[in-house]
Design a protein around this motif. Structure first.
Motif, short mmCIF file in Angstrom:
data_model
loop_
_atom_site.label_atom_id
_atom_site.label_comp_id
_atom_site.label_asym_id
_atom_site.label_seq_id
_atom_site.Cartn_x
_atom_site.Cartn_y
_atom_site.Cartn_z
N VAL A 1 -30.76 68.96 19.07
CA VAL A 1 -30.63 69.61 17.77
C VAL A 1 -31.64 69.01 16.82
N LEU A 2 -32.36 69.85 16.10
CA LEU A 2 -33.21 69.39 15.00
C LEU A 2 -32.31 69.25 13.78
N GLU A 3 -32.64 68.31 12.93
CA GLU A 3 -31.74 67.99 11.81
C GLU A 3 -32.53 67.87 10.51
N ILE A 4 -32.09 68.60 9.48
CA ILE A 4 -32.70 68.49 8.16
C ILE A 4 -31.59 68.36 7.13
N HIS A 5 -31.72 67.35 6.28
CA HIS A 5 -30.80 67.19 5.16
C HIS A 5 -31.42 66.25 4.14
N SER A 6 -30.76 66.07 3.03
CA SER A 6 -31.33 65.31 1.91
C SER A 6 -31.50 63.83 2.20
N ARG A 7 -30.88 63.31 3.24
CA ARG A 7 -31.03 61.89 3.59
C ARG A 7 -32.30 61.63 4.40
N LYS A 8 -32.99 62.69 4.79
CA LYS A 8 -34.27 62.57 5.49
C LYS A 8 -35.39 62.58 4.45
N SER A 9 -36.49 61.91 4.77
CA SER A 9 -37.63 61.92 3.86
C SER A 9 -38.26 63.31 3.85
N GLN A 10 -39.04 63.58 2.83
CA GLN A 10 -39.71 64.89 2.75
C GLN A 10 -40.63 65.09 3.94
N SER A 11 -41.31 64.04 4.37
CA SER A 11 -42.22 64.18 5.51
C SER A 11 -41.43 64.49 6.79
N GLN A 12 -40.27 63.87 6.96
CA GLN A 12 -39.43 64.17 8.13
C GLN A 12 -38.94 65.61 8.09
N ARG A 13 -38.52 66.07 6.91
CA ARG A 13 -38.03 67.45 6.77
C ARG A 13 -39.14 68.44 7.06
#
Length: 97
Positions: free
Chosen positions: A62-74
């Protein structure tokens, strides 16, 4: 805004006890389509991370995006999802922005 007419959209109202099982079923159904892309929106970053970890433990990438990830990670995850096939992404409302 409405979802594009060529993008199937599903939602399910269920008890908390049945959420993981029902989500697994919906994701498995989505994976049957050739070149599938499945996006699941969660209400919080904590829930997004919890279900991402749960699915990874079950052997489902699963790919994961949320506010606890850095902008570059997102950005990296978003690009991978946009350009790829046969992918599942769990995200909080940060992806809708």
């Amino acid at each position: 805004e409405n979802t594009h007419q060529h993008v199937p959209q599903h939602f399910l109202i269920t008890s908390k006890e049945a959420q993981a099982r029902e989500l697994l079923h919906l994701v498995q159904e989505g994976r049957k389509a050739e070149g599938y892309k499945v996006v699941v929106f969660f209400t919080t970053a904590r829930l997004t991370q919890f279900y991402s970890e749960l699915f990874m433990e079950m052997g489902i990438e699963v790919l994961e995006i949320h506010s606890r990830k850095s902008q570059s990670q997102r950005t990296k995850v978003s690009d991978k999802f946009r350009d790829g096939k046969n992918l599942i992404m769990f995200t909080s409302d940060v992806s809708a922005r």
